[in-house]
Write an enzyme that holds these catalytic residues in place. Structure first.
Site, mmCIF file in Angstrom:
data_model
loop_
_atom_site.group_PDB
_atom_site.id
_atom_site.type_symbol
_atom_site.label_atom_id
_atom_site.label_comp_id
_atom_site.label_asym_id
_atom_site.label_seq_id
_atom_site.Cartn_x
_atom_site.Cartn_y
_atom_site.Cartn_z
ATOM 1 C CG ASP A 1 -1.936 -1.107 1.224
ATOM 2 O OD1 ASP A 1 -2.140 -1.701 0.145
ATOM 3 O OD2 ASP A 1 -2.529 -1.404 2.290
ATOM 4 C CD GLU B 1 24.530 5.396 -16.784
ATOM 5 O OE1 GLU B 1 24.729 6.539 -16.306
ATOM 6 O OE2 GLU B 1 25.421 4.744 -17.369
ATOM 7 C CG HIS C 1 18.124 -7.230 -17.244
ATOM 8 N ND1 HIS C 1 18.249 -8.600 -17.202
ATOM 9 C CD2 HIS C 1 18.161 -6.811 -15.949
ATOM 10 C CE1 HIS C 1 18.355 -8.992 -15.948
ATOM 11 N NE2 HIS C 1 18.307 -7.933 -15.159
#
Ligand code: HEM
Length: 463
Positions: free
Chosen positions: A221, A293, A329
């Site tokens: 939550d 990044e 990825h």
């Protein structure tokens, strides 16, 4: 009775007992900056080994309840907090302690396949071909300690590095006559400062540890409030990581992999791709990882709080892979809607394949300390990857997803960050674009094992 098919409600009168009965670091990460992973082969005096483990459980192992309270106390006070410890056993460890195969922990849950118990029973070294083939290098090429029979791991963690070293010394000394220490890996959290704040990163330079399944309802939550849930609900049932133990308690399967990162090669590839695609390195990096990044997702996020880690996105927002290609990825490892949309499997199946990551970086980075004067390393640094799950087949995202040229669609190529494949297909950057380029094999498995984190009652009862 706590319902494993839901997230844990801390207001449930049974919640504290439940947390006191399991080890810490499963339902929630231990959060310490320094770790030691002591890998052991048990000795022949089995009663002594059993006593030794029961002693560790009594003296050092941190229950999930104690870990939770320590985290809350630490939030108030800061400082070095309390040390953390857990004990994990491999199948050979269970057998050595006298448990026949019928008493080994088994996966449970709606999507368990008939052969999924074999991952644990055979162990990581024996995995090739059963139940599925891996692209992992064979065990004969792993670091020497990992070629040995690994029966157990003692995971120690602390925010005080010296105190951790003292604990490691004490634990290693206590193994005399009981077990051989094969190796002790040391992990340390790596951080980097971005405009958004100082964030935990991995060695390639990207923020890590952002997206996790959350198994405590109140935590979920809170996260939803901060990060939003227009597109993504991070909540997960306890069964994602916890299974009933044969003896009546609850425990969790753990994958441990020492993954070396060739940082120099990945950075070189991103620079080459940037030239080929005519795009900034930051953008092709985001196409490789699926995040920039600083953690900002390549797909637009619904997270509005600028201080929160952004995680509210879904690939229904990017069905063609225009922003986060199919080989990125985070898309390979948590395909957020691709599995139902592209393959036609149920969305619940995809959500049940999530894993609970608890890895930490290892290795020194003088190149980061000296302002970039030294070359980024090609060897010697990486990730002590760890993840918990209720069924080791959840980790098939590595071999069926990241290592495959054909997930989630034929010919998309391997995961650009962790994909290992002797014949990687060239990926298209982005997936609906025209630039083809191959990014693969930057991460190398140096060794690992499958473990189970038994309940406190199991560990104490070994005496
Ligand atoms: C997320 C790096 C290994 C599964 C991430 C992120 C980075 C990263 C930068 C994005 C931050 C985040 O969402 O938390 C790496 C590196 C690895 C590695 C450098 C190896 C050295 C693995 C492995 C797996 C894995 C072996 C499992 C097969 C995941 C998952 C996510 C993730 C499930 C979250 C995806 C999501 O929920 O959107 N990783 N990772 N990673 N990684 Fe890895």
């Amino acid at each position: 009775m706590i319902d494993l098919d839901r997230a844990l409600d801390l207001d449930d009168p049974e919640a504290d007992d439940f947390l006191a009965a399991i080890q810490g670091n499963i339902v929630k990460g231990h959060g310490r900056d320094f770790t030691a992973h002591v890998l052991l082969r048990m000795g022949d005096d089995v009663p002594a080994v059993r006593r030794w483990i029961a002693g560790l459980a009594a003296e050092r192992v941190t229950t999930a309840l104690v870990a939770r309270r320590a985290t809350l106390a630490w939030r108030g006070t800061g400082g070095p907090g309390e040390p953390f410890a857990m004990v994990l056993l491999s199948a050979s460890g269970y057998r050595h302690l006298g448990f026949p195969d019928e008493q080994l922990p088994v996966p449970s849950g709606r999507f368990v396949g008939p052969r999924d118990r074999e991952y644990f029973e055979f162990g990581m070294k024996e995995q090739a071909g059963r139940p599925r083939s891996f692209n992992d290098p064979p065990a004969s090429e792993w670091e020497e300690p990992y070629r040995q029979r690994i029966d157990a791991m003692v995971l120690l963690a602390d925010d005080d590095e010296q105190r951790l070293s003292d604990t490691v010394d004490a634990v290693v000394a206590s193994t005399a006559g009981v077990a051989d220490v094969l190796t002790t890996e040391r992990g340390r959290v790596l951080r980097r400062t971005f405009p958004r704040g100082t964030l935990v990163i991995e060695h390639f330079g990207f923020q890590d540890g952002v997206s996790q399944p959350i198994m405590v309802q109140q935590d979920a939550d809170r996260e939803i409030k901060a990060r939003g849930n227009v597109h993504w609900d991070p909540t997960a049932p306890l069964s994602l990581a916890l299974v009933p133990e044969p003896g009546g308690g609850f425990g969790s399967f753990m994958v441990f992999r020492k993954l070396e990162q060739d940082v120099a090669a990945l950075h070189r590839a991103l620079r080459d791709l940037s030239v080929r695609a005519g795009l900034p390195v930051a953008e092709v990096g985001a196409m490789a990882v699926g995040r920039f990044e600083d953690g900002a997702p390549a797909v637009p996020t619904g997270t509005v709080d600028p201080d929160a880690d952004p995680n509210d996105f879904h690939y229904d927002q990017d069905p063609a892979g225009t922003r986060s290609p199919f080989h990125s990825h985070v898309r390979k490892t948590n395909p957020r809607g691709d599995v139902p949309r592209v393959i036609g499997a149920p969305a619940e199946f995809e959500r049940a394949r999530r894993i609970v990551r608890r890895g930490i970086t290892y290795g020194e980075r003088p190149d980061l300390a000296d302002g970039g004067g030294t070359e980024a390393p090609a060897t010697g640094v990486g990730l002590l990857f760890m993840c918990f799950q209720g069924n080791l087949d959840q980790f098939a995202i590595q071999q069926e997803g990241s290592d495959s040229n054909d997930f989630v669609r034929a010919g998309v190529g391997v995961d650009a960050v962790i994909g290992q494949n002797a014949q990687p297909a060239a990926q298209t950057w982005p997936s609906d674009g025209t630039v083809t380029f191959t990014m693969a094999n930057f991460v190398k498995l140096l060794g690992g094992e499958y473990f189970f984190a038994p309940s406190m009652a199991f560990l104490r009862g070994l005496d």
